[in-house]
Design an enzyme around this catalytic site. Structure first.
Site, PDB file in Angstrom:
ATOM      1  N   ASP A 255       0.883  -1.285   0.075  1.00  0.00           N
ATOM      2  CA  ASP A 255       0.079  -0.059  -0.050  1.00  0.00           C
ATOM      3  C   ASP A 255       0.942   1.328   0.023  1.00  0.00           C
ATOM      4  O   ASP A 255       1.419   1.479   1.102  1.00  0.00           O
ATOM      5  CB  ASP A 255      -0.949  -0.221   1.048  1.00  0.00           C
ATOM      6  N   LYS A 284      -3.751   9.367  -3.139  1.00  0.00           N
ATOM      7  CA  LYS A 284      -3.190  10.490  -2.475  1.00  0.00           C
ATOM      8  C   LYS A 284      -2.505  11.469  -3.382  1.00  0.00           C
ATOM      9  O   LYS A 284      -3.430  12.241  -3.951  1.00  0.00           O
ATOM     10  CB  LYS A 284      -2.381  10.218  -1.214  1.00  0.00           C
TER      11      LYS A 284
HETATM   12  C1  LIG Z   1      -4.864   7.397   3.240  1.00  0.00           C
HETATM   13  C2  LIG Z   1      -4.480   6.039   2.968  1.00  0.00           C
HETATM   14  C3  LIG Z   1      -5.472   5.249   2.516  1.00  0.00           C
HETATM   15  C4  LIG Z   1      -6.880   5.434   2.130  1.00  0.00           C
HETATM   16  O1  LIG Z   1      -7.120   6.563   1.165  1.00  0.00           O
HETATM   17  P1  LIG Z   1      -8.254   7.240   0.982  1.00  0.00           P
HETATM   18  O2  LIG Z   1      -7.984   7.773  -0.324  1.00  0.00           O
HETATM   19  O3  LIG Z   1      -8.437   8.193   2.220  1.00  0.00           O
HETATM   20  O4  LIG Z   1      -9.394   6.139   0.908  1.00  0.00           O
HETATM   21  C5  LIG Z   1      -4.981   3.957   2.347  1.00  0.00           C
HETATM   22  N1  LIG Z   1      -3.584   3.460   2.720  1.00  0.00           N
HETATM   23  C6  LIG Z   1      -2.929   4.386   3.285  1.00  0.00           C
HETATM   24  C7  LIG Z   1      -1.504   3.858   3.666  1.00  0.00           C
HETATM   25  C8  LIG Z   1      -3.268   5.826   3.254  1.00  0.00           C
HETATM   26  O5  LIG Z   1      -2.102   6.569   3.823  1.00  0.00           O
END
Ligand SMILES: *Cc1c(COP(=O)(O)O)cnc(C)c1O
Length: 444
Positions: A255, A284
């Site tokens: 992720d 993001k």
């Molecule tokens: C922010 C984030 C998410 C979720 O993303 P959203 O666009 O807010 O749904 C998932 N994993 C990580 C590591 C994040 O920082």
């Protein structure tokens, strides 16, 4: 009635009651600055948050504005079922080119959480198509954060995450300990307590071995756990997770929604370890903070198994949101990747920008380590963290930092910054001075 009064009791804000107190109204956003209105005073402040890691080129960037306008003049949205368009294809081609070799397929998702959901689905469909539906649990790391939807909450840290609030509703997954804290030194080497590191590796190998027959995959944020505590760990842990995945026939999902696209000093954080996952999520910063969009990159090997439709499984990947591949978002994202990778004379633009940020953040936050309330100061790429001895008095610190000319959003015991990549030396000096001064004023 003022805007702040109209908002109060009407709108929910992230992780807040509907009548949450202190808010600022944003009157303008341009470059690395926001104009904030607290109801009495308007102030221009340096944005230390890049709108939660996303606005890497700052606000109202002329190239991104032009990309959005140009696509608006063509069409804003069309369904992706049975149709395709230039922005989606262009973005996917760019992502595959930038990703490690082997990640060849792209699923465009509406948000980070949804991209993780899709990655988990791909893992489960992969095992089911191989006739192993019993492989349905995931190994995740304690201290991790992967999103707010039900499947992603289930792989977030089971104590600090939202498992207790929704007990019985989150799936029961398997957790490895949080990797020990590590530090990237100025010479580019990594420092960690070797005993702690060895203990983590042993424990993690044992956990995986004990659950191997029911595990489908491993999910982790590489090198930096973000919302779970801005925790930096040794890239060697990723090598261990890759080995375990191979040994036990699991898929590795990384992720990179927070860490990807340059933020940690590598284009992808997994490059600190040279590990190639089976699935990788970015989000993001993908659209430079303009629109919501995320992507799952998937290896050819895994996509082939899913598409084989073995053991009575459908050949289709079972996901397809209404706004999939939104053309406006894709056009801005492709344009943003173009800015990041533009030739900066000495390699791609992002690399020099983030290297600059790292140096400026280190210099600017260093004085915080002399404060009595501060336990640790750490910097990795464009991320700077001041960790206190106890919980931050969030409203007070926020006010104190805003008064000094910067925007931050502390949580738990952390006051941290991840500014736009285009923040220059003077902007970072202003930002870090505001953070150090604000922490000192409130916590000493
Ligand atoms: C922010 C984030 C998410 C979720 O993303 P959203 O666009 O807010 O749904 C998932 N994993 C990580 C590591 C994040 O920082």
């Amino acid at each position: 009635m003022s805007l702040l009064e109209r908002d109060r009791g009407l709108l929910w804000h992230p992780y807040a009651p509907v009548d949450a107190g202190a808010l600022y109204a944003v009157r303008a956003a341009s470059g690395v600055r926001l104009t904030l209105d607290d109801g009495a005073t308007e102030r221009e402040v340096v944005d230390g948050m890049a709108s939660w890691w996303s606005a890497v080129h700052g606000y109202r960037h002329p190239v991104l504005d032009a990309a959005a306008r140009a696509q608006l003049d063509r069409f804003s949205h069309v369904m992706f079922g049975g149709l395709t368009h230039e922005p989606a294809v262009e973005l996917a081609e760019r992502l595959v080119t930038l990703a490690p070799a082997g990640l060849e397929h792209v699923f465009l998702a509406d948000s980070g959480s949804i991209s993780v959901e899709v990655a988990l689905k791909i893992v489960l469909q992969h095992h089911a198509a191989r006739g192993r539906p019993e492989r349905s649990r995931f190994l995740a790391l304690r201290g991790g954060y992967h999103g707010d939807t039900f499947a992603t909450m289930s792989v977030c840290d089971p104590v600090d995450g939202m498992h207790a609030a929704f007990s019985g509703m989150t799936a029961d997954h398997v957790f490895a300990p949080r990797p020990p804290a590590a530090r990237l030194l100025a010479d580019g080497s990594w420092q960690v307590d070797e005993d702690d590191q060895a203990a983590w590796e042993r424990h993690t190998r044992d956990v995986v071995a004990a659950h191997a027959r029911e595990l489908a995959g491993i999910v982790a944020e590489p090198v930096l756990q973000g919302a779970g505590g801005m925790h930096v760990y040794h890239p060697r842990c990723l090598t261990v997770l890759r080995e375990l995945a191979d040994e036990h026939d699991l898929l590795l999902v990384l992720d990179e929604i927070a860490t990807g696209l340059g933020r940690t000093g590598r284009f992808l954080a997994t490059e600190h370890a040279g590990v190639v996952p089976d699935l990788l999520c970015v989000g993001k910063a993908l659209t430079g903070g303009y629109l919501t969009l995320a992507a799952v990159l998937c290896s050819a090997r895994v996509a082939e198994v899913v598409g084989s439709g073995g053991h009575g499984m459908p050949r289709a990947l079972l996901h397809g949101p209404t706004f999939m591949g939104n053309p406006l978002a894709c056009a801005v994202a492709a344009s943003s990747l173009g800015l990041l990778t533009a030739d900066g004379g000495d390699g791609p633009a992002w690399r020099a920008q983030v290297a600059g940020l790292q140096g400026h953040l280190q210099a600017g936050l260093q004085p915080a380590s002399d404060l009595t309330s501060v336990r640790d100061v750490r910097v990795l790429g464009g991320v700077g963290v001041v960790q206190l001895d106890g919980p931050v008095r969030v409203a007070e610190v926020t006010r104190a930092v805003v008064r000094r000319g910067a925007w931050v959003r502390p949580f738990r015991d952390l006051v941290y910054v991840m500014p736009p990549y285009v923040c220059g030396a003077a902007d970072v000096a202003e930002l870090t001075a505001a953070v150090v001064g604000g922490v000192e004023e409130v916590h000493g």
